[in-house]
Design an enzyme around this catalytic site. Structure first.
Site, PDB file in Angstrom:
ATOM      1  N   CYS A 112       0.805  -1.223   0.000  1.00 14.52           N
ATOM      2  CA  CYS A 112       0.000   0.000   0.000  1.00 14.52           C
ATOM      3  C   CYS A 112       0.838   1.272   0.000  1.00 14.52           C
ATOM      4  O   CYS A 112       0.305   2.370  -0.182  1.00 14.52           O
ATOM      5  CB  CYS A 112      -0.950  -0.009   1.186  1.00 14.52           C
ATOM      6  SG  CYS A 112      -1.977  -1.497   1.271  1.00 14.52           S
ATOM      7  N   HIS A 249      -3.442   6.835   2.155  1.00 16.34           N
ATOM      8  CA  HIS A 249      -3.894   5.518   1.721  1.00 16.34           C
ATOM      9  C   HIS A 249      -5.270   5.225   2.305  1.00 16.34           C
ATOM     10  O   HIS A 249      -5.521   5.452   3.489  1.00 16.34           O
ATOM     11  CB  HIS A 249      -2.877   4.463   2.161  1.00 16.34           C
ATOM     12  CG  HIS A 249      -3.373   3.061   1.990  1.00 16.34           C
ATOM     13  ND1 HIS A 249      -3.870   2.591   0.792  1.00 16.34           N
ATOM     14  CD2 HIS A 249      -3.456   2.021   2.879  1.00 16.34           C
ATOM     15  CE1 HIS A 249      -4.236   1.326   0.941  1.00 16.34           C
ATOM     16  NE2 HIS A 249      -4.004   0.967   2.189  1.00 16.34           N
ATOM     17  N   ASN A 279     -10.217  -0.779  -0.112  1.00 16.85           N
ATOM     18  CA  ASN A 279      -8.757  -0.640  -0.070  1.00 16.85           C
ATOM     19  C   ASN A 279      -8.184  -1.207  -1.363  1.00 16.85           C
ATOM     20  O   ASN A 279      -8.258  -2.413  -1.600  1.00 16.85           O
ATOM     21  CB  ASN A 279      -8.226  -1.394   1.148  1.00 16.85           C
ATOM     22  CG  ASN A 279      -6.715  -1.319   1.300  1.00 16.85           C
ATOM     23  OD1 ASN A 279      -5.995  -1.007   0.358  1.00 16.85           O
ATOM     24  ND2 ASN A 279      -6.220  -1.639   2.485  1.00 16.85           N
TER      25      ASN A 279
END
Length: 324
Positions: A112, A249, A279
């Site tokens: 990520c 993020h 996500n």
């Protein structure tokens, strides 16, 4: 002296949308359970499209918006943990798909944090004076690596891609950065290569999917990531209130709330879109940036200071402050 700037943005998400109510039909969960804990309401899922397909759409859109040819590109970097294959790389497939024959291309694996790490790397390439233009793309098909029987992880992730065109400029746009890795905590978030077997070694079924220690990752984000953001601001010529937007993020809305409080920053300065995409790992920040441009929040005219911060598997975390 040469510098680098972000001159264009783009994103793409697969058409198929899976809502929380859809997931409740195949596992023990509910819209209320998911949204109250994460902020996520839906996610886009790739059916036939691969990671390189998503990235290629972004690359072509960047070329179209910028009115440049693929032949003008010097490099392509794709950040991903869900490549089509180990070789050729996803970036090499994108290079072939768009006909960027002069560009070198490679993947970067930092989960990520991948887009931030890749953007930092690309900035150094251009600032060296050796290269003029490059694409930095985050692209993921996480639906292919989650265990759809595990509500603790399956409800979190989605597919998508986003990217930027980075170009040479005479003015400094990248103002400060901090990037970190702590491999000693790497087992908190793992994803193994599925389908790899050997007559000399067996792979357990539970080793084939993405796994996560949710509490450990939550604590890591609100402690280490928040501190890294503070440290990056201190290393820059800016005060926290001079930063126009914090593009973080998109893992969990509660994480964003906690970080906002630690920074004493209004949530209005921390946009979120995990409710639409879930996500998307390395794709989350460039998708968010591209949407902010579409919505008019980010102007792309060099007038704003934007902080980008990614965090995730590795463990890795990184923050950049850029003029956009």
């Amino acid at each position: 002296m040469k510098f680098a700037k972000i001159s264009q943005v783009a994103h793409y998400a697969p058409e198929q949308v899976v809502t929380n109510d859809d997931l409740a039909q195949i596992m023990d969960t509910s819209d209320e359970w998911i949204s109250s804990r994460t902020g996520i309401k839906k996610r886009h899922i790739s059916h036939h499209e691969s990671t390189s397909d998503l990235a290629t759409r972004v690359a072509l859109d960047l070329l179209k918006k910028s009115e440049i040819s693929a032949q003008d590109l010097d490099f392509i970097i794709v950040a991903t943990i869900t490549p089509d294959s180990l070789m050729p790389s996803t970036a090499a497939r994108v290079q072939a798909n768009i006909g960027a024959k002069k560009a070198f291309a490679y993947d970067l694996v930092a989960a990520c944090s991948g887009f931030v790490f890749a953007l930092s790397t690309a900035e150094k390439l251009i600032s060296s004076g050796a290269y003029q233009k490059g694409l930095v793309i985050g692209s993921e098909t996480l639906s292919k690596v989650v265990d759809w029987s595990d509500r603790g992880t399956a409800v979190l992730f989605g597919d998508g891609a986003g990217g930027v065109l980075l170009e040479s400029t005479s003015d400094q746009h990248f103002l400060a950065e901090i990037q970190k890795t702590d491999g000693s905590r790497g087992e908190s978030l793992t994803s193994c290569l599925m389908g790899l077997q050997s007559p000399f070694a067996q792979t357990e079924d539970d080793e084939k999917y993405l796994t996560m220690d949710g509490r450990a990752i939550f604590d890591f984000a609100i402690r280490d990531v928040a501190q890294s953001i503070k440290d990056t601001i201190e290393a820059s010529p800016l005060e926290v209130d001079e930063i126009d937007y914090f593009l973080l993020h998109q893992a969990n809305d509660r994480i964003l709330n906690k970080i906002a409080k630690k920074l004493s920053v209004s949530r209005d300065k921390i946009p979120a879109n995990m409710m639409e995409y879930g996500n998307t790992s390395a794709a989350s920040i460039p998708i968010l940036l591209s949407e902010c441009v579409e919505q008019g929040l980010v102007k792309l005219d060099g007038s704003q200071k934007i902080l980008l911060s990614g965090f995730g598997g590795g463990l890795t975390w990184g923050t950049l402050i850029v003029t956009i």
